[in-house]
Scaffold this motif. Sequence first.
Motif, PDB file in Angstrom:
ATOM      1  N   TYR A 264       0.821  -1.214   0.000  1.00  0.00           N
ATOM      2  CA  TYR A 264       0.000   0.000   0.000  1.00  0.00           C
ATOM      3  C   TYR A 264       0.855   1.264   0.000  1.00  0.00           C
ATOM      4  O   TYR A 264       0.500   2.267  -0.634  1.00  0.00           O
ATOM      5  CB  TYR A 264      -0.945   0.000   1.203  1.00  0.00           C
ATOM      6  N   ILE A 265       1.985   1.225   0.700  1.00  0.00           N
ATOM      7  CA  ILE A 265       2.878   2.387   0.712  1.00  0.00           C
ATOM      8  C   ILE A 265       3.452   2.630  -0.684  1.00  0.00           C
ATOM      9  O   ILE A 265       3.555   3.772  -1.145  1.00  0.00           O
ATOM     10  CB  ILE A 265       4.016   2.185   1.732  1.00  0.00           C
ATOM     11  N   VAL A 266       3.806   1.554  -1.372  1.00  0.00           N
ATOM     12  CA  VAL A 266       4.318   1.686  -2.745  1.00  0.00           C
ATOM     13  C   VAL A 266       3.248   2.290  -3.651  1.00  0.00           C
ATOM     14  O   VAL A 266       3.544   3.115  -4.527  1.00  0.00           O
ATOM     15  CB  VAL A 266       4.787   0.322  -3.289  1.00  0.00           C
ATOM     16  N   VAL A 267       1.981   1.914  -3.452  1.00  0.00           N
ATOM     17  CA  VAL A 267       0.882   2.472  -4.242  1.00  0.00           C
ATOM     18  C   VAL A 267       0.838   3.994  -4.103  1.00  0.00           C
ATOM     19  O   VAL A 267       0.608   4.720  -5.075  1.00  0.00           O
ATOM     20  CB  VAL A 267      -0.464   1.852  -3.806  1.00  0.00           C
ATOM     21  N   PHE A 268       1.076   4.489  -2.894  1.00  0.00           N
ATOM     22  CA  PHE A 268       1.042   5.921  -2.661  1.00  0.00           C
ATOM     23  C   PHE A 268       2.292   6.645  -3.163  1.00  0.00           C
ATOM     24  O   PHE A 268       2.244   7.818  -3.512  1.00  0.00           O
ATOM     25  CB  PHE A 268       0.875   6.216  -1.164  1.00  0.00           C
ATOM     26  N   VAL A 321      12.558 -11.891  -0.411  1.00  0.00           N
ATOM     27  CA  VAL A 321      13.920 -11.356  -0.569  1.00  0.00           C
ATOM     28  C   VAL A 321      14.019 -10.515  -1.846  1.00  0.00           C
ATOM     29  O   VAL A 321      14.595  -9.417  -1.844  1.00  0.00           O
ATOM     30  CB  VAL A 321      14.950 -12.507  -0.592  1.00  0.00           C
ATOM     31  N   ILE A 322      13.450 -11.019  -2.942  1.00  0.00           N
ATOM     32  CA  ILE A 322      13.477 -10.283  -4.211  1.00  0.00           C
ATOM     33  C   ILE A 322      12.697  -8.978  -4.096  1.00  0.00           C
ATOM     34  O   ILE A 322      13.146  -7.916  -4.568  1.00  0.00           O
ATOM     35  CB  ILE A 322      12.895 -11.150  -5.353  1.00  0.00           C
ATOM     36  N   SER A 323      11.538  -9.018  -3.444  1.00  0.00           N
ATOM     37  CA  SER A 323      10.737  -7.796  -3.288  1.00  0.00           C
ATOM     38  C   SER A 323      11.462  -6.766  -2.432  1.00  0.00           C
ATOM     39  O   SER A 323      11.407  -5.559  -2.708  1.00  0.00           O
ATOM     40  CB  SER A 323       9.373  -8.136  -2.684  1.00  0.00           C
ATOM     41  N   ALA A 324      12.160  -7.229  -1.391  1.00  0.00           N
ATOM     42  CA  ALA A 324      12.937  -6.308  -0.549  1.00  0.00           C
ATOM     43  C   ALA A 324      14.055  -5.653  -1.355  1.00  0.00           C
ATOM     44  O   ALA A 324      14.295  -4.440  -1.245  1.00  0.00           O
ATOM     45  CB  ALA A 324      13.515  -7.055   0.653  1.00  0.00           C
ATOM     46  N   ALA A 325      14.728  -6.441  -2.191  1.00  0.00           N
ATOM     47  CA  ALA A 325      15.812  -5.908  -3.021  1.00  0.00           C
ATOM     48  C   ALA A 325      15.289  -4.914  -4.056  1.00  0.00           C
ATOM     49  O   ALA A 325      15.939  -3.899  -4.344  1.00  0.00           O
ATOM     50  CB  ALA A 325      16.547  -7.054  -3.713  1.00  0.00           C
ATOM     51  N   SER A 326      14.090  -5.165  -4.603  1.00  0.00           N
ATOM     52  CA  SER A 326      13.539  -4.290  -5.646  1.00  0.00           C
ATOM     53  C   SER A 326      13.243  -2.889  -5.116  1.00  0.00           C
ATOM     54  O   SER A 326      13.372  -1.903  -5.842  1.00  0.00           O
ATOM     55  CB  SER A 326      12.259  -4.904  -6.226  1.00  0.00           C
ATOM     56  N   LEU A 327      12.851  -2.782  -3.833  1.00  0.00           N
ATOM     57  CA  LEU A 327      12.548  -1.472  -3.261  1.00  0.00           C
ATOM     58  C   LEU A 327      13.800  -0.741  -2.770  1.00  0.00           C
ATOM     59  O   LEU A 327      13.717   0.419  -2.349  1.00  0.00           O
ATOM     60  CB  LEU A 327      11.550  -1.619  -2.108  1.00  0.00           C
ATOM     61  N   LEU A 328      14.947  -1.410  -2.837  1.00  0.00           N
ATOM     62  CA  LEU A 328      16.208  -0.732  -2.516  1.00  0.00           C
ATOM     63  C   LEU A 328      16.748   0.055  -3.703  1.00  0.00           C
ATOM     64  O   LEU A 328      17.631   0.891  -3.544  1.00  0.00           O
ATOM     65  CB  LEU A 328      17.251  -1.754  -2.056  1.00  0.00           C
ATOM     66  N   LEU A 329      16.208  -0.233  -4.900  1.00  0.00           N
ATOM     67  CA  LEU A 329      16.706   0.429  -6.111  1.00  0.00           C
ATOM     68  C   LEU A 329      16.636   1.960  -6.049  1.00  0.00           C
ATOM     69  O   LEU A 329      17.582   2.638  -6.467  1.00  0.00           O
ATOM     70  CB  LEU A 329      15.955  -0.078  -7.343  1.00  0.00           C
ATOM     71  N   PRO A 330      15.528   2.563  -5.553  1.00  0.00           N
ATOM     72  CA  PRO A 330      15.493   4.028  -5.461  1.00  0.00           C
ATOM     73  C   PRO A 330      16.602   4.600  -4.602  1.00  0.00           C
ATOM     74  O   PRO A 330      17.162   5.663  -4.914  1.00  0.00           O
ATOM     75  CB  PRO A 330      14.119   4.305  -4.834  1.00  0.00           C
ATOM     76  N   ILE A 331      16.954   3.900  -3.522  1.00  0.00           N
ATOM     77  CA  ILE A 331      18.026   4.373  -2.639  1.00  0.00           C
ATOM     78  C   ILE A 331      19.373   4.251  -3.338  1.00  0.00           C
ATOM     79  O   ILE A 331      20.189   5.176  -3.318  1.00  0.00           O
ATOM     80  CB  ILE A 331      18.022   3.565  -1.323  1.00  0.00           C
ATOM     81  N   THR A 413      12.701   8.062  -0.204  1.00  0.00           N
ATOM     82  CA  THR A 413      13.704   6.989  -0.132  1.00  0.00           C
ATOM     83  C   THR A 413      13.711   6.327   1.242  1.00  0.00           C
ATOM     84  O   THR A 413      13.921   5.114   1.347  1.00  0.00           O
ATOM     85  CB  THR A 413      15.101   7.537  -0.452  1.00  0.00           C
ATOM     86  N   ILE A 414      13.491   7.115   2.297  1.00  0.00           N
ATOM     87  CA  ILE A 414      13.451   6.546   3.646  1.00  0.00           C
ATOM     88  C   ILE A 414      12.252   5.609   3.789  1.00  0.00           C
ATOM     89  O   ILE A 414      12.350   4.512   4.365  1.00  0.00           O
ATOM     90  CB  ILE A 414      13.369   7.663   4.710  1.00  0.00           C
ATOM     91  N   MET A 415      11.104   6.041   3.256  1.00  0.00           N
ATOM     92  CA  MET A 415       9.903   5.205   3.343  1.00  0.00           C
ATOM     93  C   MET A 415      10.063   3.906   2.559  1.00  0.00           C
ATOM     94  O   MET A 415       9.674   2.825   3.037  1.00  0.00           O
ATOM     95  CB  MET A 415       8.695   5.983   2.825  1.00  0.00           C
ATOM     96  N   LEU A 416      10.638   3.997   1.365  1.00  0.00           N
ATOM     97  CA  LEU A 416      10.857   2.785   0.570  1.00  0.00           C
ATOM     98  C   LEU A 416      11.887   1.879   1.241  1.00  0.00           C
ATOM     99  O   LEU A 416      11.765   0.650   1.202  1.00  0.00           O
ATOM    100  CB  LEU A 416      11.302   3.157  -0.841  1.00  0.00           C
ATOM    101  N   GLY A 417      12.891   2.485   1.843  1.00  0.00           N
ATOM    102  CA  GLY A 417      13.881   1.701   2.586  1.00  0.00           C
ATOM    103  C   GLY A 417      13.242   0.990   3.773  1.00  0.00           C
ATOM    104  O   GLY A 417      13.572  -0.164   4.076  1.00  0.00           O
ATOM    105  N   MET A 418      12.325   1.685   4.444  1.00  0.00           N
ATOM    106  CA  MET A 418      11.593   1.090   5.558  1.00  0.00           C
ATOM    107  C   MET A 418      10.765  -0.102   5.077  1.00  0.00           C
ATOM    108  O   MET A 418      10.731  -1.157   5.724  1.00  0.00           O
ATOM    109  CB  MET A 418      10.698   2.145   6.196  1.00  0.00           C
ATOM    110  N   CYS A 419      10.112   0.052   3.923  1.00  0.00           N
ATOM    111  CA  CYS A 419       9.338  -1.053   3.355  1.00  0.00           C
ATOM    112  C   CYS A 419      10.239  -2.236   3.013  1.00  0.00           C
ATOM    113  O   CYS A 419       9.866  -3.396   3.209  1.00  0.00           O
ATOM    114  CB  CYS A 419       8.597  -0.590   2.105  1.00  0.00           C
ATOM    115  N   SER A 420      11.440  -1.933   2.520  1.00  0.00           N
ATOM    116  CA  SER A 420      12.395  -2.994   2.188  1.00  0.00           C
ATOM    117  C   SER A 420      12.792  -3.773   3.436  1.00  0.00           C
ATOM    118  O   SER A 420      12.911  -5.006   3.404  1.00  0.00           O
ATOM    119  CB  SER A 420      13.636  -2.386   1.524  1.00  0.00           C
TER     120      SER A 420
END
Length: 461
Positions: A264-268, A321-331, A413-420
């Motif tokens: 949901y956070i990614v949606v926003f 693990v793959i989903s966590a890595a994918s959200l690290l890309l913006p950082i 980036t902090i929010m996406l990192g938190m999601c990761s």
Amino acid sequence: MEIFYFLLFGVLALVVVTLELTKTSKDRLSTSPAFNAFKNNYILVYSIMMAGDWLQGPYVYYLYSQYGFGKGEIGQLFIAGFGSSMIFGTIVGSLADKQGRKRACITYCISYILSCVTKHSSDYKVLMLGRVLGGISTSLLCSAFESWLVAEHNKRGFDQKWLSITFSKAIFVGNGLVAIVSGLFGNLLVHTLEFGPVAPFDAAGCFLAIGMGIIMYSWTENYGDPSENKSLFAQFKGAAVVIASDEKIALLGAIQSLFEGSMYIVVFLWTPALSPNDEEIPHGFIFATFMLASMLGSSIASRLMARSSFKVESYMEIVFVISAASLLLPIVTNYVVVLSSFKGGSLPLSGCIQLIGFCTFEACVGVFWPSVMKMRSQYIPEEARSTIMNFFRIPLNIFVCIVLYNVDAVPITIMLGMCSIFLAIAAVLQRRLMMIGESHRSKTEEWTAIDKNKEEEPLNA
């Protein structure tokens, strides 16, 4: 539109079509005509329900802004929706176990239709009422339909393995294909035919009414715990005891909350993440690309679940693990790629990299839904299925409300990192769930072998 968008969409479409056309007998389960009729009926209803939901999604924020409300007021409306889902939705959704899952599905249609009707008013209080009704509807959509399906599947005596077929097909069609078509249809109503931003909500109401008619005509009622002397509080207490006493169910609830909260956070956040300097991006086309990636994931999940050698508990750890890595890309992109400071323009290189990351995450979402549905069908007891599933959504809604309230105060980036990080924790919990499952299976096999030996001893004597 830049060629990159077409290229990414084309590659995903080619992979999805190839996966579907190259399925062999190993990738399919042999079923009966009675089951196929049952499955097709459910997928039809589920797809119509999802069309009613997907038609509204892209235009909720846009409609509120057209009524003259600011970002803060719109944020409060969204928070009201998630808060309603947490409080009222949990109560209404839990009643499905006692009052009947079919009734709960019909209640979803009625409450969501009423929510659509409120969109015709620009009065803030009326719109707030619509968000409350929408929150209740979301809880019912996420629990009542699945609970009805699992109970009806078992009541009709179908093979337990066949549930995975219905789950994967429902996600492939309802959360993938229907989402893409709904987005295009909504765009046709609002922009091409110029019917205005309320038109998708009217269309959604029509679809929901049609779906309700099919449910009333073709579905039978089933219950979890129909005992009349059991109060709602007793249901909640019983569900809490089940969750606390069974580590597998507790782990599954935590995993679901962590993943769905991140989703949901990614949606926003995906829109501001891809256009930090107000770059011109085709929102509708990108949304369609995300849904195509989700279809890819559900297609992969159907192959995995069709093979007995692949356990859901084992491959889902890799998915997290793959989903966590994918959200690290913006950082990572912020440190590796030089970001443009120019306002406007087209999607920069950093945006292209992030878009690939978001598509990877959406593919993981496509694997997640049918897989978690299968795990819920295995672990959650039938008598309290809807109640427990709505309990799982309480921490999810709290988490999303907190993030929405502070969305302007924390960098993307902090929010996406938190999601990761949350997704990495989900992978650890999934590992624990897999170990418990393997331990339970080995003990079961051991006791079965002992019982078999005891039966053979008198014969040998």
